[in-house]
Design a protein around this motif. Structure first.
Motif, short mmCIF file in Angstrom:
data_model
loop_
_atom_site.label_atom_id
_atom_site.label_comp_id
_atom_site.label_asym_id
_atom_site.label_seq_id
_atom_site.Cartn_x
_atom_site.Cartn_y
_atom_site.Cartn_z
N UNK A 756 0.85 -1.19 0.00
CA UNK A 756 0.00 0.00 0.00
C UNK A 756 0.88 1.23 0.00
N UNK A 757 0.61 2.17 -0.88
CA UNK A 757 1.39 3.41 -0.93
C UNK A 757 0.47 4.59 -1.18
N UNK A 758 0.90 5.73 -0.65
CA UNK A 758 0.13 6.96 -0.82
C UNK A 758 1.03 8.00 -1.49
N UNK A 759 0.55 8.64 -2.56
CA UNK A 759 1.32 9.64 -3.30
C UNK A 759 0.83 11.04 -2.95
N UNK A 760 1.77 11.99 -2.95
CA UNK A 760 1.44 13.39 -2.71
C UNK A 760 1.55 14.16 -4.03
N UNK A 761 1.07 15.39 -4.01
CA UNK A 761 1.00 16.17 -5.25
C UNK A 761 2.38 16.48 -5.82
N UNK A 762 3.43 16.47 -5.01
CA UNK A 762 4.77 16.75 -5.52
C UNK A 762 5.48 15.51 -6.04
N UNK A 763 4.78 14.38 -6.08
CA UNK A 763 5.35 13.16 -6.62
C UNK A 763 5.94 12.22 -5.60
N UNK A 764 6.06 12.64 -4.36
CA UNK A 764 6.59 11.77 -3.30
C UNK A 764 5.54 10.73 -2.94
N UNK A 765 5.98 9.50 -2.69
CA UNK A 765 5.06 8.48 -2.21
C UNK A 765 5.66 7.78 -0.99
N UNK A 766 4.80 7.38 -0.08
CA UNK A 766 5.17 6.66 1.14
C UNK A 766 4.36 5.38 1.17
N UNK A 767 5.02 4.26 1.47
CA UNK A 767 4.29 3.01 1.45
C UNK A 767 4.84 1.98 2.41
N UNK A 768 4.13 0.88 2.50
CA UNK A 768 4.52 -0.24 3.34
C UNK A 768 4.12 -1.54 2.64
N UNK A 769 4.88 -2.61 2.91
CA UNK A 769 4.54 -3.90 2.33
C UNK A 769 4.65 -4.99 3.38
N UNK A 770 3.97 -6.09 3.13
CA UNK A 770 4.06 -7.28 3.98
C UNK A 770 3.92 -8.50 3.09
N UNK A 771 4.75 -9.52 3.35
CA UNK A 771 4.74 -10.75 2.57
C UNK A 771 4.58 -11.95 3.49
N UNK A 772 3.61 -12.78 3.20
CA UNK A 772 3.40 -14.03 3.92
C UNK A 772 3.55 -15.19 2.94
N UNK A 773 4.33 -16.20 3.31
CA UNK A 773 4.54 -17.36 2.43
C UNK A 773 4.32 -18.65 3.22
#
Length: 848
Positions: A756-773
């Protein structure tokens, strides 16, 4: 590094140590450090301080306050026997995400590393439930040590209310925040099992202990923060709910008082220093570095765009603006002594004069001059005549016969450059014939002025089609607006439309059409802006049709149509920059390697290119790298230290990529060579991405083999087939992108990744991920892969525009499960111009 194409500037959502820093990461880090040192002393404010654990709070306790949207903070604190390092991000002004390392000085890591301090990793999150009002407090709920070992796991509900320079907080904490256990759990009325708290710790960590959340006896905590008259200083008084009677790892801590005292000094906008006296017997020291990613911007020096030669079209004369018609209507009503009604004011005319067509209507056969009046100036010009000087006042004169120009209603004077005939730009009579245009020079000027790397210029009737790749400006509309100026000033009047066919690495993405005269009118007079901006169209681009036969081409050339210029984007480019490789998450602590990086590219044609990256080690601390965790999985990542410390000069990447388009919405690429620091092999990717759709689907498959530690051309015995099916969804909610993947990972384990990531109007994005196997217990410490990342556009830090971006990722631990191949180029990033919302967001840049 200068490049004739736009690569996929993605952030690797696996681990920072397995993703080589992009070519400009080092320069970016140096620029950020300089900004921190050069900032001025700032004004502190209550509700902004980072707690000892990281995240907005007092010292040991959180508050209901949140950092501004887009804030990124790094916090270090030491309160014996704990040293804490945390990274916290605020993707929204109502949400906080963070992860933390805690070093326990009195406990060793164990038999594997008896001389190292124990290191614990954990994730935190906080959400706002109620926003502060005049009488109501701000309320938040939060979780500490979520998905970690659970040694410091806590849940809390807290409220904050500000009165002048004082900010009060009061909360209820469970787990580590509430070990004092002031009273029975009030939530037990909902579920009786919440009366007692089970052991929520995990040997391997990473498990979500959902059953123990908000269980056990809670304790009250709270505090007061005071903004002093000296702007940089805030003071804190805190009452905590932890009595330190049940510290993890059997650590013994004495508490003389539950009241803590502290202070924060804000050195500048980015740096804060913390100090305090906690537990009645222990000093606390710390610091926080922070920056607001959503506000990152840099003034640009991209040169002045070309002046636009004014339009001589009658529709866009100064006296034909909507404002001019409004003024004439008001004058007409004033002279007749009648106040215009709301419905007729815009159409009112002097007595005996029929209504004029609006500024946006051309006279038609059904709107001929009436028999009882002279034709208006507008109609005479439309018929190719000069305005008459007899009869009723002409349409561009007021009731006293004075010429109505823009200065009559606050605009430019009659002799302004906006007036035809009074311009320093080329006039229609000065423009060349189509046959005399220097197309090579035109393409070169387009590249210099707009950053459009032209591959073809083609005329179809009254339209010029520019096939190009946008390589400079982050907003395509800015590039097209500058290109409009170049084309208007150099092409004959018979070309009335400019169409831009944009591509990326040979993949056709979008066609944007700009009518010439409305652009010229709007560029010279913003009152025509709405008409022009609504006349722009953008639609999906299909693959280029096959070339016509020579007979058809000759026929087109005879009429002036056809291809005027065709270029293949051959070329070689290269550049040096510093790069940083890093590794977190073991008892060896933070490990780094600073390199000098050579990045080179050779494009073979529109759809193919070679790239190579070589690094030379300048400094590192990998002599400290000793501990390698036990693993029941193939060691696909945990040998990272061997790769970094084995050689001073290594080849990080050496590969060939080729793209292909199967239809309007289907894209593909194939690649082979040294794909990353640890793996070489071959692979392919397919992407379905319709225009105007929030959903895209991708599939990649790769056959790779592990490389030797010296990062040259040797290969180890381990090989694997890995790949994933991925769905991309632009949610339309706060610019959140959801990516879900299922497939086989490098260790042969099968599972899924949610990003999941969130983008701002200046092009910066912040996100997080999780992987389950399906690795299960074989995964080892951490139990599953997870982390945070940030992607930052390069032009946020440089004075010249750039479409490139760089990224940083933080993962709490390096393990072998859930590991993905670090592919440098990905189709979703290459085809970002298929998202029309991103295109229209740059509409204000079309005149710059």
């Amino acid at each position: 590094m200068s490049s004739p194409f736009r690569p996929a500037n993605h952030v690797t959502h696996s681990r920072p140590e397995q993703s080589p820093a992009l070519a400009r990461n080092g320069w970016l880090a140096l620029g950020m450090a300089g900004g921190l040192l050069g900032a001025q002393i700032a004004h502190a404010a209550t509700g902004e301080s980072q707690s000892d654990f990281g995240g907005v709070g007092l010292m040991q306790t959180p508050t209901a306050r949140f950092a501004p949207q887009g804030e990124l903070s790094f916090t270090y604190s030491r309160t014996q026997p704990y040293k804490r390092f945390s990274v916290n991000a605020a993707p929204f002004d109502w949400m906080e995400l963070g992860f933390r390392y805690v070093s326990v000085e009195t406990v060793s890591y164990g038999a594997a590393a008896p001389d190292r301090d124990y290191l614990d990793k954990s994730f935190d999150t906080k959400f706002r439930l109620l926003q502060e009002g005049r009488y109501q407090p701000e309320v938040a709920v939060g979780l500490r040590d979520l998905g970690g070992t659970g040694l410091f796991s806590s849940e809390y509900l807290v409220a904050s209310k500000r009165y002048g320079d004082l900010d009060f907080s009061l909360g209820l904490g469970w787990g580590y925040l509430g070990t004092r256990g002031d009273f029975s759990n009030p939530l037990a009325v909902v579920r009786s099992s919440l009366e007692t708290r089970s052991d929520s710790t995990s040997d391997d960590g990473g498990d979500f202990q959902l059953g123990s959340m908000f269980s056990g006896s809670p304790a009250v905590f709270g505090g007061i923060e005071y903004q002093t008259p000296w702007d940089p200083l805030t003071l804190m008084l805190e009452y905590e709910g932890n009595d330190y009677s049940d510290e993890p790892l059997t650590v013994e801590i004495e508490q003389d008082s539950p009241v803590n005292l502290g202070a924060t000094v804000k050195v500048n906008d980015n740096l804060s220093l913390h100090g305090g006296w906690e537990r009645g017997n222990t000093a606390m020291l710390g610091l926080s570095l922070s920056t607001n990613l959503a506000g990152l911007a840099q003034a640009k020096d991209d040169g002045t765009p070309e002046a636009v030669a004014p339009s001589t079209h009658s529709r866009y004369r100064n006296d034909q603006t909507p404002e001019a018609f409004r003024v004439r209507s008001l004058n007409a009503n004033a002279s007749s002594g009648t106040a215009p009604s709301a419905s007729t004011a815009s159409a009112a005319q002097p007595a005996g004069v029929a209504a004029e067509p609006s500024a946006y209507e051309e006279p038609s056969a059904s709107k001929k001059p009436s028999a009882n009046r002279e034709p208006s100036a507008y109609e005479e010009r439309s018929a190719g005549k000069e305005p008459s000087a007899h009869g009723e006042p002409s349409a561009n004169k007021d009731q006293q016969g004075r010429l109505l120009t823009l200065d009559s209603f606050g605009g430019a004077p009659a002799d302004s450059p906006l007036e035809p005939g009074a311009t320093d730009g080329p006039q229609a009579k000065d423009l060349p014939r189509l046959a005399d245009v220097d197309w090579d020079a035109l393409a070169d000027t387009l590249r210099a002025q707009s950053g459009l790397e032209v591959s073809q210029l083609r005329v179809e009737g009254d339209t010029l089609i520019v096939e190009a790749e946008a390589t400079r400006f982050r907003d395509d509309l800015q590039a097209e607006g500058r290109a409009n100026r170049v084309l208007h000033n150099r092409l004959p009047a018979e070309i009335t439309t400019f169409r831009y066919r944009l591509s990326s690495n040979g993949l056709a993405l979008r066609e944007d059409e700009h009518p010439r005269q409305p652009f010229v009118a709007a560029a010279n007079d913003r009152r025509f802006g709405a008409e022009y901006e609504h006349s722009i169209t953008a639609h999906a681009a299909s693959p280029r049709a096959t070339s016509p036969d020579s007979a058809d081409d000759a026929a087109r050339q005879a009429t002036g149509d056809g291809v005027k210029l065709a270029r293949e984007p051959f070329g070689f480019s290269w550049g040096f920059s510093p790069s940083l490789k890093q590794n977190f998450g073991g008892p060896d602590g933070y490990l780094y390697q600073l390199n000098l990086q050579l990045d080179a590219l050779w494009r073979t044609d529109r759809n193919g290119w070679f790239t190579g990256v070589a690094t030379y080690q300048l400094a590192d601390n990998f002599d400290s790298y000793e501990y390698i965790a036990d693993s029941e999985l193939p060691r696909v990542r945990t040998y990272v230290g061997e790769y970094i410390k084995e050689t001073d000069l290594g080849i990080t990447s050496l590969q060939y990529n080729r793209t292909h388009q199967f239809g309007r919405d289907w894209y593909a690429q194939a690649y082979g060579g040294i794909l990353e620091m640890m793996y070489a092999g071959v692979g392919a990717e397919l992407l379905y991405r319709p225009m105007n759709s929030s959903l895209a689907l991708g599939l990649d498959i790769n056959r790779v083999r592990q490389r030797e530690f010296d990062q040259q051309f040797g290969l180890r015995d381990y090989s694997v087939t890995t790949g994933h099916a991925t769905a991309y969804w632009q949610s339309g909610w706060h610019d959140v992108l959801v990516k879900g993947s299922v497939g086989r990972y490098l260790a042969g384990d099968v599972g899924a990744t949610l990003d999941l990531s969130r983008s701002f109007s200046n092009g910066v994005s912040v996100g997080a991920w999780a992987t389950l196997t399906d690795a299960g217990d074989d995964y080892g410490e951490g139990s599953f892969d997870k982390g945070l990342y940030v992607s930052i556009p390069l032009d946020a830090f440089f004075t010249t525009s750039s479409k490139g971006s760089t990224g940083f990722a933080w993962a709490p631990l390096t393990r072998d499960g859930g590991a993905r191949l670090n592919r440098r180029y990905q189709l979703y990033d290459m085809t970002r111009d298929r998202d029309p919302e991103t295109y229209w967001e740059g509409i204000d840049k079309v005149y710059k």
